[in-house]
Design an enzyme around this catalytic site. Structure first.
Site, PDB file in Angstrom:
ATOM      1  N   LEU A 165       0.816  -1.207   0.000  1.00 30.01           N
ATOM      2  CA  LEU A 165       0.000   0.000   0.000  1.00 30.01           C
ATOM      3  C   LEU A 165       0.854   1.264   0.000  1.00 30.01           C
ATOM      4  O   LEU A 165       0.322   2.372  -0.050  1.00 30.01           O
ATOM      5  CB  LEU A 165      -0.912   0.019   1.239  1.00 30.01           C
ATOM      6  CG  LEU A 165      -1.902  -1.127   1.381  1.00 30.01           C
ATOM      7  CD1 LEU A 165      -2.778  -0.910   2.605  1.00 30.01           C
ATOM      8  CD2 LEU A 165      -2.755  -1.306   0.136  1.00 30.01           C
ATOM      9  N   LYS A 194      15.197  -6.437   4.206  1.00 30.76           N
ATOM     10  CA  LYS A 194      15.630  -5.360   5.098  1.00 30.76           C
ATOM     11  C   LYS A 194      17.045  -5.571   5.638  1.00 30.76           C
ATOM     12  O   LYS A 194      17.782  -4.600   5.853  1.00 30.76           O
ATOM     13  CB  LYS A 194      14.645  -5.202   6.248  1.00 30.76           C
ATOM     14  CG  LYS A 194      13.266  -4.722   5.795  1.00 30.76           C
ATOM     15  CD  LYS A 194      12.317  -4.565   6.964  1.00 30.76           C
ATOM     16  CE  LYS A 194      10.940  -4.134   6.462  1.00 30.76           C
ATOM     17  NZ  LYS A 194       9.990  -3.908   7.574  1.00 30.76           N
ATOM     18  N   ASP A 207      10.939   1.675  11.013  1.00 28.67           N
ATOM     19  CA  ASP A 207       9.991   0.691  11.535  1.00 28.67           C
ATOM     20  C   ASP A 207       9.901   0.739  13.053  1.00 28.67           C
ATOM     21  O   ASP A 207       8.849   0.442  13.627  1.00 28.67           O
ATOM     22  CB  ASP A 207      10.396  -0.725  11.111  1.00 28.67           C
ATOM     23  CG  ASP A 207      10.021  -1.042   9.681  1.00 28.67           C
ATOM     24  OD1 ASP A 207       9.090  -0.403   9.155  1.00 28.67           O
ATOM     25  OD2 ASP A 207      10.650  -1.938   9.088  1.00 28.67           O
ATOM     26  N   ALA A 265      11.543  -7.361  10.471  1.00 29.50           N
ATOM     27  CA  ALA A 265      10.460  -6.695  11.194  1.00 29.50           C
ATOM     28  C   ALA A 265      10.497  -7.049  12.676  1.00 29.50           C
ATOM     29  O   ALA A 265      10.204  -6.202  13.530  1.00 29.50           O
ATOM     30  CB  ALA A 265       9.111  -7.092  10.592  1.00 29.50           C
ATOM     31  N   ASN A 269       9.759 -18.821  16.547  1.00 31.39           N
ATOM     32  CA  ASN A 269      10.160 -18.761  15.146  1.00 31.39           C
ATOM     33  C   ASN A 269      10.386 -20.170  14.629  1.00 31.39           C
ATOM     34  O   ASN A 269      10.799 -21.064  15.382  1.00 31.39           O
ATOM     35  CB  ASN A 269      11.443 -17.938  15.000  1.00 31.39           C
ATOM     36  CG  ASN A 269      11.785 -17.648  13.553  1.00 31.39           C
ATOM     37  OD1 ASN A 269      10.997 -17.034  12.831  1.00 31.39           O
ATOM     38  ND2 ASN A 269      12.950 -18.088  13.114  1.00 31.39           N
ATOM     39  N   TYR A 309      -0.168  -6.341   6.542  1.00 30.71           N
ATOM     40  CA  TYR A 309      -1.375  -5.595   6.223  1.00 30.71           C
ATOM     41  C   TYR A 309      -1.855  -5.994   4.846  1.00 30.71           C
ATOM     42  O   TYR A 309      -1.085  -6.430   3.990  1.00 30.71           O
ATOM     43  CB  TYR A 309      -1.132  -4.088   6.298  1.00 30.71           C
ATOM     44  CG  TYR A 309      -0.115  -3.588   5.295  1.00 30.71           C
ATOM     45  CD1 TYR A 309      -0.499  -3.214   4.009  1.00 30.71           C
ATOM     46  CD2 TYR A 309       1.229  -3.515   5.630  1.00 30.71           C
ATOM     47  CE1 TYR A 309       0.431  -2.778   3.081  1.00 30.71           C
ATOM     48  CE2 TYR A 309       2.166  -3.071   4.706  1.00 30.71           C
ATOM     49  CZ  TYR A 309       1.755  -2.707   3.441  1.00 30.71           C
ATOM     50  OH  TYR A 309       2.678  -2.290   2.523  1.00 30.71           O
ATOM     51  N   GLY A 318      -0.971  -3.993  10.246  1.00 26.40           N
ATOM     52  CA  GLY A 318       0.182  -3.124  10.150  1.00 26.40           C
ATOM     53  C   GLY A 318      -0.061  -1.785   9.487  1.00 26.40           C
ATOM     54  O   GLY A 318       0.905  -1.067   9.206  1.00 26.40           O
TER      55      GLY A 318
END
Length: 281
Positions: free
Chosen positions: A20, A69, A105, A134, A154, A221, A242
């Site tokens: 988005l 990331k 973040d 994240a 995890n 999200y 999110g």
């Protein structure tokens, strides 16, 4: 109108079609009256560094999302303190001929927690699902805000142990994958995995088979809502995805690029419009 002087910004990831970010940043660009355009670019890990540098040298910049990331953190010339601490970079631009990197973040996560709960994570017992980029931002945000404990779950236990050792600040422990949360009760469950991006993904946490937490924050999200958010709310658990984190981290990224306050309300209105479109679809 897009012309020769238009600066190009992009979000890099794989997958990235769901993002988005263009729908939030392009209205922000219009509201601020700057000459730029923001797009989504799918790329593999091997292309991240070259794309980041090319965009930045060309006068633009951008964001980095899953699963790149950590690769982005290694690619920048001048990482911020938060990039160094988390080992993850989600925002980049050129400054004084050097590729700069920031992790917005962390601030976005802290703001999203406060928005969901009405207060910070101070004193809370938190279950963190995932151990990627994240998750690194989330655990730093939780420790900065004074969470009492963070249990990490995890699929790859060794990665969770590494995260706990590096960033847990003495407050993190690891739940063996075969055990899961079981009957443990948490004040907050945070999903930082990619589960939920696809409509047929399994739930990363099932409220019907676990002790109900105080709240659920899904960092994934979608234009509508994620399955985890719907499942939590069906069991009377306050939940959010999110989107709030996306708006907040996006606003800080905008300020890194343009050195001016972000048009936050324009970004919020854009997110609300995307929500309505997603719900209608």
């Amino acid at each position: 109108m897009i012309g020769a002087s238009t600066r190009l910004f992009a979000v890099l990831g794989d997958p990235v079609a769901h993002s988005l970010s263009p729908g939030i940043h392009n209205p922000a660009i219009e509201a601020a009256g700057v000459d730029a355009v923001y797009v989504a670019l799918r790329c593999g890990a091997a292309e991240v560094s070259g794309l980041m540098r090319g965009l930045a040298v060309g006068g633009g910049g951008g964001n980095v999302t899953l699963p790149h990331k950590e690769a982005a953190a290694a690619a920048v010339d001048e990482p911020s303190k938060l990039v160094v601490r988390t080992g993850a970079c989600n925002t980049f631009w050129l400054e004084d001929g050097r590729l700069r990197g920031e992790n917005t973040d962390v601030a976005g996560f802290r703001g999203a927690v406060s928005s969901l709960l009405g207060h910070t994570a101070r004193g809370l017992h938190v279950l963190l699902l995932g151990a990627g980029g994240a998750a690194r931002a989330a655990i730093v945000g939780l420790t900065l805000d004074g969470a009492a404990s963070v249990a990490i779950s995890n699929r790859t236990e060794s990665r969770a142990r590494q995260l706990a050792a590096e960033l847990g600040d003495g407050r993190a422990r690891v739940l063996p994958p075969e055990d899961g949360p079981g009957g443990l009760r948490f004040d907050l469950v945070v999903n930082s995995t990619a589960l939920g991006l696809q409509s047929d993904d399994p739930l990363p946490f099932d409220p019907s088979t676990s002790a109900p937490p105080g709240a659920v924050l899904d960092l994934v999200y979608r234009p509508g809502e994620t399955a985890l958010v719907r499942a939590a709310r069906a069991h009377g658990i306050p939940a959010a995805d999110g989107a709030e984190m996306l708006v907040r981290q996006g606003a800080q990224a905008f300020e890194c690029w343009w050195r001016r306050p972000a048009p936050l309300e324009a970004m919020r209105r854009a997110m609300e419009a995307l929500r309505r479109e997603g719900g209608a679809g």
